[in-house]
Design an enzyme around this catalytic site. Structure first.
Site, PDB file in Angstrom:
ATOM      1  N   SER A 144       4.871   1.873  -7.767  1.00 59.07           N
ATOM      2  CA  SER A 144       5.478   2.888  -6.902  1.00 59.07           C
ATOM      3  C   SER A 144       4.403   3.851  -6.441  1.00 59.07           C
ATOM      4  O   SER A 144       3.396   4.058  -7.138  1.00 59.07           O
ATOM      5  CB  SER A 144       6.551   3.649  -7.681  1.00 59.07           C
ATOM      6  OG  SER A 144       6.931   4.829  -7.007  1.00 59.07           O
ATOM      7  N   TYR A 157       7.943   8.756 -15.050  1.00 58.38           N
ATOM      8  CA  TYR A 157       7.968   7.575 -14.186  1.00 58.38           C
ATOM      9  C   TYR A 157       6.605   7.365 -13.535  1.00 58.38           C
ATOM     10  O   TYR A 157       6.084   6.241 -13.488  1.00 58.38           O
ATOM     11  CB  TYR A 157       9.052   7.736 -13.124  1.00 58.38           C
ATOM     12  CG  TYR A 157       9.216   6.514 -12.244  1.00 58.38           C
ATOM     13  CD1 TYR A 157       9.828   5.366 -12.735  1.00 58.38           C
ATOM     14  CD2 TYR A 157       8.762   6.518 -10.927  1.00 58.38           C
ATOM     15  CE1 TYR A 157       9.980   4.242 -11.928  1.00 58.38           C
ATOM     16  CE2 TYR A 157       8.921   5.406 -10.114  1.00 58.38           C
ATOM     17  CZ  TYR A 157       9.526   4.264 -10.625  1.00 58.38           C
ATOM     18  OH  TYR A 157       9.668   3.153  -9.827  1.00 58.38           O
TER      19      TYR A 157
END
Length: 246
Positions: A144, A157
């Site tokens: 990501s 994350y």
């Protein structure tokens, strides 16, 4: 672009929905024997129906990536049936909470690291010998842009995806003299359940459907691919090289 994957074996994690679901479907349409892994049996069964309708073949493996023993057994089961693995798509992941770092509960942080990082490493360890047996092994680790933007409140994350990219780069450097090619792929903002959790006020209709991302991800499974240890932006269809140390 048409890619022929007939006779090739592909593992896809998080295959019951979203990007994993459509990536597995596209791989099967291209001729690969897909080993579809996920927790949700119903989603896997829907995928199986879609693959069969497209004339493809799938093996469903329902398990939780927190079950490390199950990951270890996966490689052995693939070896017994096919004797090799050609494609790994490490797609499954969890978001955790969007929160100040100091407010993140220990159990939440540990779960994010367990599923996103430790399970990915365990998966690599389980199938690395099988990918080395392929004449054109391909490993695709989903990351990501959070790994690079490191925005406020995205700490766990972002850290987990940065770790995934580091694993991919190190693994790629270890195997650069082999036919094995290992790359990270950033799908970008996509219409998925995880995105809805992260951005609850966002209109999903403004985001690309995961089937569009999956189609682009096939480029990383191409047996003719020469790149390794790089980052692919699936939305922009751009390769990004990491900085190297001389």
């Amino acid at each position: 672009m048409t890619i022929d994957l007939k006779g090739r074996v592909a593992v896809v994690t998080g295959a019951s929905r979203g990007i994993g679901y459509f990536t597995a479907l596209e791989l099967a349409k291209a001729g690969a024997n897909v080993v579809a892994c996920a927790r949700t049996v119903g989603g896997l069964e829907e995928l199986d129906d879609a693959i069969k309708a497209a004339g493809g073949s799938a093996t469903l493996v329902p398990f939780d990536l927190a079950d490390m023993a199950a990951i270890d057994k996966l490689g052995g089961a693939i070896n017994e049936r096919w004797g090799k693995l050609d494609i790994l798509v490490a797609n499954a992941g969890v978001l955790g909470t969007i929160s100040p770092i100091g407010h993140v509960e220990a159990k939440v942080f540990e779960k994010v690291m367990t599923i996103n990082v430790t399970a990915t490493w365990r998966l690599i360890r389980s199938v690395d010998p099988l990918l080395r047996l392929s004449d054109a092994g391909r490993a695709i680790l989903v990351t990501s842009d959070a790994a690079h933007s490191a925005l406020a409140f995205w700490g766990p994350y972002a850290a987990s995806k940065a770790a995934v990219e580091a694993l991919a780069r190190s693994w790629a450097d270890e195997t650069k003299s082999l036919p094995l090619r290992i790359n990270a792929v950033d799908p970008g903002a996509t219409r998925t359940a995880m995105r809805a959790l992260a951005m609850p006020g966002e209109n999903p209709e403004h985001l690309p459907h995961p089937s569009l991302i999956a189609d682009n991800m096939l480029a990383l499974a191409d047996p003719s691919l020469t790149r390794t240890g790089e980052l692919y932006d699936a939305r922009e269809k751009l390769w990004k090289r990491y900085p190297t140390v001389s």
